[in-house]
Structure formats: structure tokens, C-alpha cells
Design an enzyme around this catalytic site. Sequence first.
Site, PDB file in Angstrom:
ATOM      1  N   PRO A   2      34.601  40.344  43.908  1.00 15.51           N
ATOM      2  CA  PRO A   2      35.746  41.174  43.501  1.00 15.51           C
ATOM      3  C   PRO A   2      36.215  40.817  42.093  1.00 15.51           C
ATOM      4  O   PRO A   2      36.338  39.643  41.758  1.00 15.51           O
ATOM      5  CB  PRO A   2      36.822  40.822  44.531  1.00 15.51           C
ATOM      6  CG  PRO A   2      36.110  40.157  45.653  1.00 15.51           C
ATOM      7  CD  PRO A   2      34.885  39.533  45.075  1.00 15.51           C
ATOM      8  N   GLU A   3      36.432  41.838  41.271  1.00  9.55           N
ATOM      9  CA  GLU A   3      36.958  41.639  39.921  1.00  9.55           C
ATOM     10  C   GLU A   3      38.365  42.243  39.874  1.00  9.55           C
ATOM     11  O   GLU A   3      38.921  42.601  40.905  1.00  9.55           O
ATOM     12  CB  GLU A   3      36.016  42.288  38.895  1.00  9.55           C
ATOM     13  CG  GLU A   3      34.586  41.722  38.978  1.00  9.55           C
ATOM     14  CD  GLU A   3      33.614  42.379  38.000  1.00  9.55           C
ATOM     15  OE1 GLU A   3      34.048  42.819  36.926  1.00  9.55           O
ATOM     16  OE2 GLU A   3      32.415  42.444  38.319  1.00  9.55           O
TER      17      GLU A   3
END
Length: 267
Positions: A2-3
Site C-alpha cells: 500500500p502506498e
Amino acid sequence: MPELPEVETIVQQLNKHIVGKRIQSAQVLEQKRVDKSIEKAVPSTVVRAWRRAKAIIMELEKKKYLLVRLGMTGHFHYAPKPESLGKDEKFAGVKFYLQDGSVLSYTDIRKFGSVRVLNEARLQKELAQFGPEPLGKEFTATKFKEMLAKKPKANIKVTLMDQNFIAGIGNIYAQEALYHAGIDPKRKIGTLKVPEIQKLHQAIQQVLRQSIAHNGTTVKNYVHIEGSGGFQKYLTVYEKTHCPQKHLITKVRMGGRGTYYCSRCQK
Ligand SMILES: [Zn+2]
């Protein structure tokens, strides 16, 4: 992993489902990556939740903070009743039982993430390491130019993923922003011209905002609290065979990470 857009999506949903509610009890099931002392930090109301870089912070009463790092596969499930939690619940690291009968669980199958309980001083220390937020007011094109000017020899793509340089950008959004800016990911920062830096600044903000609007990108296993992301439909180069102009994509390895780009659109 996840960014920024994926973590931002989760934070928005925590604000919707959890913030303002009271955690009655917590059960820590995985003590290597989750602080056992969380069990003693509750009962407490969740005062607020926000994101810094790729980290989630949930403020409890008495200035105690939960710092959640999702790592590769960390995610939350929220269910109105404990029975309706999903089937990967046997991998849950911690479960929070709320006063209204609902339950929030944190699951991390590959165990690169963590959930810590910190006081304010330790939280500030943890968060101080991060570079500016790319969607923050302080991150102007001028500021970006100044930041880049300090690293003329560094590679642009690797630098965009450096959390101390700029917060929240990882392998997907670095590549997507570089495509939209027409910049070859192999370039050294010192070779970038001012109009290219301005274009890259704009592209970074644009891809992040668009992805947030679609609840992030799901390519492998990212899920937010209410389902999967939708931005994968709008990816231009990441794990693609052709760019939107139908040119063949080139794949190289940079800093150990697969990097996709179009040698015709990106110079
Ligand atoms: Zn192309």
C-alpha cells in the site's frame, strides 16, 4: 505494498467507521508485530485517525497513539458483528471490540507490518523521519525543485520512492508519475530541466489524487475496509505490456524493484 492513496483510503474509512467510537477491549494475537500493551491502552474512545507517509495513526484518549504500518499485506476488516469477519481472520494480529458490538481487526499475512502503541514524544520521533507530503500545501513545484537540486547524481525513480525525501510514494506511483511526466525512470536528477520538474510535480499530485478518488490500486492483495481499489484500470505502465499509446513497455530492475516504462513516451 500500500502506498499513499491506499493508506489514505483506509484512513478515510477508519474515520467513517471507527473515529468517535469507543474501543471496549483489544485482543493481541500476534505479539512480534503487535504491541501486547495495546490491550492495556483500552477501553478508550478513538479521538481521530490520520495518515503520515504510508503510516496510519489513531489517537486514543490520554495522548496515546496507535501507529499502524501496513507493510506488504497488512489490512483491516470491519464488521458490525464479530461473526461476520472474513475467513482470513485466523491470521489476525489484533482485534478491537467496539462498544457498539462491531469489531475492527488488523490482519497481516506476510508480517512486514506492525501495530505499536506510543506516547506523543515517541510518535513525533517516528514521524519526523519522513519527507514532505506530496499532497501537502508545502509541496510546491519550487520546493520540489529545491529538494531535487540537493541530489543531482541520484536516480529520479529511486529518489521518489525514498520516504525521507518525499513521503508516501512507492513503486507503483513513482512509475506512473514518471510516465505522465514523460521522464525516463533511469534519468539522473541533475539532467532534469525545469519544465520537466514542473511536469513531474504536477504528475505526482495528479496520479495520487486520481488514485485516492478510486480508492487506490489493487494489483495483488491490497484491500481497503470496504473492498478493492479501482485505480488499476487507469495504470499506464506498471505491470503493463503496452503504454496507452500502444507502444511496447520496457521492464528493467532498479534498486531491486521491477520498473516499467515506455522508451518512446519517456525520454
Ligand atoms: Zn508510449
